[in-house]
Design an enzyme around this catalytic site. Structure first.
Site, PDB file in Angstrom:
ATOM      1  N   LYS A  51       0.841  -1.203   0.000  1.00  0.00           N
ATOM      2  CA  LYS A  51       0.000   0.000   0.000  1.00  0.00           C
ATOM      3  C   LYS A  51       0.879   1.257   0.000  1.00  0.00           C
ATOM      4  CE  LYS A  51      -3.550  -2.480   2.557  1.00  0.00           C
ATOM      5  NZ  LYS A  51      -4.027  -2.777   3.918  1.00  0.00           N
ATOM      6  N   GLN A  95      -3.371  -1.808  10.353  1.00  0.00           N
ATOM      7  CA  GLN A  95      -3.362  -3.090   9.636  1.00  0.00           C
ATOM      8  C   GLN A  95      -3.883  -4.206  10.546  1.00  0.00           C
ATOM      9  OE1 GLN A  95      -2.614  -3.454   6.297  1.00  0.00           O
ATOM     10  NE2 GLN A  95      -3.356  -5.536   6.622  1.00  0.00           N
ATOM     11  N   ASP A 118     -10.480   3.458   6.055  1.00  0.00           N
ATOM     12  CA  ASP A 118     -10.866   2.050   5.904  1.00  0.00           C
ATOM     13  C   ASP A 118     -12.393   1.907   5.966  1.00  0.00           C
ATOM     14  OD1 ASP A 118      -9.061   0.070   5.346  1.00  0.00           O
ATOM     15  OD2 ASP A 118      -8.346  -0.139   7.406  1.00  0.00           O
TER      16      ASP A 118
END
Ligand code: NAP
Length: 290
Positions: A51, A95, A118
């Site tokens: 990412k 994460q 997210d």
């Protein structure tokens, strides 16, 4: 056969190229995305690196914070508070998965919803259920919606069957596609591990979306002829002593029968990252307009 395969990689590259152009007008590294990695899970490290590479390619500044796997919840909350207040940071990504002693909800709830790229914060998920558009959509379901749009796949009046009801894929996807809005209005059946006779429903699907994490679960006799298959699953299996990634769908087995299908890898996965970048861009633009 090739025209049946939905090239998620290509579509995501197009989206990233469009974003890169828009970002170049704002200026390099004006948009900031912070990554928090807790522990030393090698797969998580690889995901974050991947990412970060995309951030670099399109001109987003990434910030990286690695915390020990023994870190306490309070220590994480202190770091989150700093990032929430940092004006250079427009998105925060923690994460997953987190170490078992960490309460995932407590951490997610502490992210500023305005930086929740997210889309997992309850404010964003609640607004999603209400049909609001000015929010961060969770990246994977959002990616699926855009993938369908860019492939010109109509979902209105179609029967969609979603396999899996997780908070990060199935449930938000249902809430996105069910809205009374242009490009949505699907009729949806949701299945899960307690559903009796899965096949009874999957064979009725015009569009079947599988997110269960069971390798090669969907076979040819479980789908409707000329249906569209979106395979979200990412499963590692061993084949002739070599490990490989496969989806929830037995791709080779169903290919003849489907109208269109996403491959794994190269289908939904790259779309998820592209939508993360899109959410960061949105966050920056939204902040400008305030
Ligand atoms: P999850 O949290 O484990 O949820 C799995 C869901 O599938 C649950 O709702 C479960 O039902 C249901 N399920 C499990 N076995 C089933 C069966 N045999 N029949 C029917 N339903 C079944 O998984 P997730 O996080 O949503 O991820 C699902 C898959 O998508 C994984 O392979 C994951 O790696 C992949 N994924 C891919 C992306 C991407 O970017 N492409 C992003 C996220 C996830 P219950 O609720 O009853 O337990």
């Amino acid at each position: 056969m090739m025209d049946k395969i939905i090239d998620g990689k290509k579509i995501s590259e197009n989206i990233l190229e469009e974003l890169k152009k828009k970002i170049s007008k704002i200026g390099q590294n004006k948009i900031g995305l912070a990554f928090i990695l807790i522990g030393d899970n090698p797969a998580s490290k690889t995901y974050v690196k991947m990412k970060q590479r995309v951030c670099k390619n399109i001109g987003i500044q990434s910030y990286y914070l690695e915390l020990e796997k023994t870190v306490s919840e309070d220590e994480i909350l202190i770091e989150l508070d700093k990032l929430n207040k940092n004006n250079n940071v427009h998105g925060i990504l923690i994460q997953m998965p987190l170490p078992p002693h960490i309460n995932e909800k407590r951490i997610i709830y502490a992210i500023d919803p305005k930086k929740d790229v997210d889309g997992f914060h309850p404010i964003n998920l609640g607004k999603l259920m209400l049909g609001e558009q000015d929010i961060f959509f969770p990246c994977t379901p959002y990616g699926i919606k855009i993938l369908l749009e860019r492939e010109n796949i109509e979902i209105e009046k179609k029967h969609l069957v979603i396999l899996g009801r997780s908070n990060i894929v199935g449930k938000p996807l249902f809430n996105i596609l069910i809205q009374n809005q242009k490009g949505c209005n699907a009729t949806i059946t949701m299945l899960h591990s307690k559903t009796d006779n899965i096949k009874k429903y999957t064979t009725l699907a015009d569009i079947l979306i599988s997110a269960i994490g069971k390798p090669l679960f969907i076979k040819e006799d479980m789908i409707k002829k000329d249906s569209i298959i979106i395979d979200v699953g990412i499963n590692r299996i061993w084949d002739n002593e070599k490990s490989k990634i496969v989806g929830d769908v037995d791709f080779e087995n169903v290919l003849n029968k489907v109208k269109k299908i996403t491959p794994v890898p190269g289908g939904v996965g790259p779309m998820t990252i592209a939508m993360l970048m899109e959410n960061c861009y949105k966050s920056f633009i939204k902040k400008l307009s305030l």
